[in-house]
Design a protein around this motif. Structure first.
Motif, PDB file in Angstrom:
ATOM      1  N   VAL A 141      44.208  39.277  32.527  1.00  0.00           N
ATOM      2  CA  VAL A 141      43.002  40.113  32.521  1.00  0.00           C
ATOM      3  C   VAL A 141      43.264  41.376  31.712  1.00  0.00           C
ATOM      4  CG1 VAL A 141      41.360  41.353  33.971  1.00  0.00           C
ATOM      5  CG2 VAL A 141      42.335  39.196  34.761  1.00  0.00           C
ATOM      6  N   ASP A 142      42.294  41.753  30.905  1.00  0.00           N
ATOM      7  CA  ASP A 142      42.406  42.947  30.065  1.00  0.00           C
ATOM      8  C   ASP A 142      42.646  44.191  30.930  1.00  0.00           C
ATOM      9  OD1 ASP A 142      42.110  45.040  28.251  1.00  0.00           O
ATOM     10  OD2 ASP A 142      40.587  43.975  27.099  1.00  0.00           O
ATOM     11  N   ARG A 143      43.725  44.929  30.625  1.00  0.00           N
ATOM     12  CA  ARG A 143      44.041  46.132  31.398  1.00  0.00           C
ATOM     13  C   ARG A 143      42.979  47.217  31.255  1.00  0.00           C
ATOM     14  NH1 ARG A 143      48.997  46.516  33.608  1.00  0.00           N
ATOM     15  NH2 ARG A 143      50.517  44.909  33.072  1.00  0.00           N
ATOM     16  N   ASP A 144      42.305  47.245  30.100  1.00  0.00           N
ATOM     17  CA  ASP A 144      41.246  48.245  29.914  1.00  0.00           C
ATOM     18  C   ASP A 144      40.112  48.029  30.906  1.00  0.00           C
ATOM     19  OD1 ASP A 144      42.657  49.417  27.869  1.00  0.00           O
ATOM     20  OD2 ASP A 144      41.639  48.280  26.290  1.00  0.00           O
ATOM     21  N   GLN A 158      36.755  44.583  45.096  1.00  0.00           N
ATOM     22  CA  GLN A 158      35.758  44.417  44.037  1.00  0.00           C
ATOM     23  C   GLN A 158      36.424  44.107  42.706  1.00  0.00           C
ATOM     24  OE1 GLN A 158      33.738  48.194  44.516  1.00  0.00           O
ATOM     25  NE2 GLN A 158      31.979  47.215  45.508  1.00  0.00           N
ATOM     26  N   ILE A 159      37.524  44.791  42.431  1.00  0.00           N
ATOM     27  CA  ILE A 159      38.246  44.523  41.185  1.00  0.00           C
ATOM     28  C   ILE A 159      38.773  43.093  41.170  1.00  0.00           C
ATOM     29  CG2 ILE A 159      40.307  45.122  39.855  1.00  0.00           C
ATOM     30  CD1 ILE A 159      39.921  48.009  40.771  1.00  0.00           C
ATOM     31  N   PHE A 160      39.287  42.649  42.312  1.00  0.00           N
ATOM     32  CA  PHE A 160      39.876  41.308  42.385  1.00  0.00           C
ATOM     33  C   PHE A 160      38.822  40.223  42.192  1.00  0.00           C
ATOM     34  CE2 PHE A 160      41.429  37.578  44.694  1.00  0.00           C
ATOM     35  CZ  PHE A 160      42.690  37.436  44.150  1.00  0.00           C
ATOM     36  N   PHE A 161      37.705  40.325  42.922  1.00  0.00           N
ATOM     37  CA  PHE A 161      36.711  39.250  42.918  1.00  0.00           C
ATOM     38  C   PHE A 161      35.675  39.369  41.800  1.00  0.00           C
ATOM     39  CE2 PHE A 161      38.145  39.099  47.392  1.00  0.00           C
ATOM     40  CZ  PHE A 161      38.442  37.753  47.478  1.00  0.00           C
ATOM     41  N   LYS A 162      35.429  40.574  41.293  1.00  0.00           N
ATOM     42  CA  LYS A 162      34.375  40.756  40.294  1.00  0.00           C
ATOM     43  C   LYS A 162      34.897  41.009  38.882  1.00  0.00           C
ATOM     44  CE  LYS A 162      30.877  42.394  43.567  1.00  0.00           C
ATOM     45  NZ  LYS A 162      29.874  43.442  43.873  1.00  0.00           N
ATOM     46  N   VAL A 163      36.181  41.314  38.755  1.00  0.00           N
ATOM     47  CA  VAL A 163      36.746  41.568  37.427  1.00  0.00           C
ATOM     48  C   VAL A 163      37.855  40.556  37.106  1.00  0.00           C
ATOM     49  CG1 VAL A 163      37.906  43.239  35.934  1.00  0.00           C
ATOM     50  CG2 VAL A 163      36.199  44.030  37.583  1.00  0.00           C
ATOM     51  N   LEU A 165      39.066  37.763  38.831  1.00  0.00           N
ATOM     52  CA  LEU A 165      38.807  36.336  39.022  1.00  0.00           C
ATOM     53  C   LEU A 165      37.867  35.762  37.961  1.00  0.00           C
ATOM     54  CD1 LEU A 165      39.523  33.972  40.788  1.00  0.00           C
ATOM     55  CD2 LEU A 165      37.639  34.567  42.326  1.00  0.00           C
ATOM     56  N   PRO A 166      36.714  36.396  37.653  1.00  0.00           N
ATOM     57  CA  PRO A 166      35.861  35.834  36.588  1.00  0.00           C
ATOM     58  C   PRO A 166      36.554  35.789  35.230  1.00  0.00           C
ATOM     59  CG  PRO A 166      34.623  37.397  37.918  1.00  0.00           C
ATOM     60  CD  PRO A 166      36.050  37.537  38.328  1.00  0.00           C
ATOM     61  N   SER A 167      37.374  36.805  34.929  1.00  0.00           N
ATOM     62  CA  SER A 167      38.067  36.819  33.643  1.00  0.00           C
ATOM     63  C   SER A 167      39.124  35.725  33.546  1.00  0.00           C
ATOM     64  CB  SER A 167      38.719  38.190  33.421  1.00  0.00           C
ATOM     65  OG  SER A 167      37.753  39.221  33.408  1.00  0.00           O
ATOM     66  N   ALA A 168      39.670  35.328  34.688  1.00  0.00           N
ATOM     67  CA  ALA A 168      40.739  34.330  34.689  1.00  0.00           C
ATOM     68  C   ALA A 168      40.230  32.898  34.726  1.00  0.00           C
ATOM     69  CB  ALA A 168      41.654  34.566  35.889  1.00  0.00           C
ATOM     70  N   VAL A 169      38.942  32.713  34.960  1.00  0.00           N
ATOM     71  CA  VAL A 169      38.390  31.364  35.125  1.00  0.00           C
ATOM     72  C   VAL A 169      38.684  30.446  33.934  1.00  0.00           C
ATOM     73  CG1 VAL A 169      36.216  30.074  35.259  1.00  0.00           C
ATOM     74  CG2 VAL A 169      36.640  31.963  36.825  1.00  0.00           C
ATOM     75  N   PRO A 170      38.539  30.883  32.661  1.00  0.00           N
ATOM     76  CA  PRO A 170      38.827  29.962  31.549  1.00  0.00           C
ATOM     77  C   PRO A 170      40.253  29.411  31.564  1.00  0.00           C
ATOM     78  CG  PRO A 170      37.601  31.866  30.762  1.00  0.00           C
ATOM     79  CD  PRO A 170      37.991  32.165  32.170  1.00  0.00           C
ATOM     80  N   VAL A 171      41.225  30.291  31.839  1.00  0.00           N
ATOM     81  CA  VAL A 171      42.615  29.828  31.874  1.00  0.00           C
ATOM     82  C   VAL A 171      42.845  28.907  33.065  1.00  0.00           C
ATOM     83  CG1 VAL A 171      45.026  30.565  31.995  1.00  0.00           C
ATOM     84  CG2 VAL A 171      43.366  31.938  30.732  1.00  0.00           C
ATOM     85  N   ILE A 172      42.270  29.263  34.209  1.00  0.00           N
ATOM     86  CA  ILE A 172      42.412  28.420  35.391  1.00  0.00           C
ATOM     87  C   ILE A 172      41.812  27.042  35.140  1.00  0.00           C
ATOM     88  CG2 ILE A 172      41.727  28.137  37.810  1.00  0.00           C
ATOM     89  CD1 ILE A 172      41.801  31.169  38.085  1.00  0.00           C
TER      90      ILE A 172
END
Length: 244
Positions: A141-144, A158-163, A165-172
Motif C-alpha cells: 500500500v502506498d505510504r503517502d 478505518q485505515i486498515f479496512f478502507k485504505v 485492504l482495498p488497495s491490496a485486493v489486486p495483489v491478493i
C-alpha cells in the motif's frame, strides 16, 4: 477466438496425419481420433468420466475455497499484528518449504484414500500461495495514502479496512487465481499416487494399461479445466476491480 480454434484444428489434423502415415507412433503419442472416441465413450456412452471429473472438481473446489479463506484471514492477522507474524514466520516458511507431493503418503495415512486426503494436499498448496499474496498486497500500500489518512484523523481500523485492504485486493486476487490452479494440481497429483476416484486416478490406470489415447484425453481435459478456471477467475477479477 476464431484464430485460436483454427490453430487447434490444424494442429490436430497434422497430429492425425502424422500418426496415420508413420512419423508419430500412435502407441506412444496416441491420435486425435482415438482421443475423441475415448472422450465420447467416457462422457456419452458410459458416462464414467462425469463421476471422475466430479470428484476432481469437488476436491479442488473445497481445497481452493478453504485454503483461500484461511490464508486471507491469517494474512490479515499477520499484517494487523506484526509481532505474531515475526514469531510465526520461521514456522510458516518451514512448512511451505516441504514438498507437498512427498507428504501425500502421510495425508493418505491421516485422511484415507477418499477425497479428504486430496483436499488436504490442495489446501496446503493454496494456503501458502494466497497467504504470501495477502501479506505482500497489504504491505504494498502506498505510504503517502497512509500518511494522508492519518493526517485526516482516520482511526487504525478505518485505515486498515478502507485504505489498506482495498488497495491490496489486486495483489491478493492474483494469488487467489494462482491458488486455484495449484489446488487443482495438488488434487490431481494426490489422485495419481492413490485414490478411489478422480481424473488423476484415471490417468494412473490408463498409463498402467498402456492406453495412450485415454491418457492424452485426460490430459487435454485437465488442461481445458485449468484454462476454464483461470478464465473464470480473470473475468471475476475484472468485474470486482472495475472501480480501479
Amino acid at each position: 477466438m476464431l484464430g485460436h480454434a483454427l490453430f487447434v484444428i490444424i494442429v490436430f489434423l497434422i497430429w492425425e496425419l502424422a500418426a496415420a502415415r508413420g512419423p508419430l507412433e500412435p502407441t506412444f503419442f496416441g491420435r486425435p481420433s482415438g482421443i475423441a472416441r475415448y472422450l465420447y465413450k467416457g462422457f456419452v456412452t458410459e458416462g464414467q468420466l462425469w463421476l471422475e471429473l466430479g470428484y476432481t472438481v469437488l476436491g479442488a473446489g473445497i481445497s481452493f475455497v478453504g485454503g483461500s479463506l484461511c490464508a486471507i484471514a491469517v494474512g490479515l492477522v499477520f499484517v494487523k499484528f506484526p509481532r505474531i507474524h515475526r514469531a510465526t514466520e520461521p514456522y510458516t516458511t518451514l512448512l511451505n518449504a516441504m514438498p507437498r507431493i512427498a507428504l501425500v503418503p502421510l495425508f493418505l495415512l491421516w485422511f484415507g484414500l477418499g477425497i479428504g486426503s486430496k483436499i488436504a494436499v490442495g489446501f496446503s498448496l493454496t494456503f501458502f500461495i494466497v497467504l504470501s499474496a495477502t501479506i505482500a498486497g497489504m504491505r504494498s500500500v502506498d505510504r503517502d495514502h497512509l500518511l494522508l489518512s492519518r493526517a485526516l484523523g482516520a482511526t487504525p481500523s478505518q485505515i486498515f479496512f478502507k485504505v489498506m485492504l482495498p488497495s491490496a485486493v489486486p495483489v491478493i486476487f492474483s494469488g487467489v487465481r494462482l491458488g486455484l490452479i495449484f489446488a487443482l494440481l495438488g488434487v490431481v497429483g494426490a489422485e495419481l499416487i492413490a485414490a478411489e476416484h478422480g481424473l488423476g486416478q484415471t490417468v494412473a490406470y490408463l498409463q498402467a494399461t498402456f492406453n495412450v489415447d485415454g491418457v492424452m484425453a485426460i490430459l487435454i481435459l485437465l488442461s481445458l479445466l485449468g484454462l476454464g478456471a483461470s478464465s473464470l477467475m480473470s473475468r471475476l477479477e475484472r468485474n470486482l476491480l472495475a472501480w480501479q
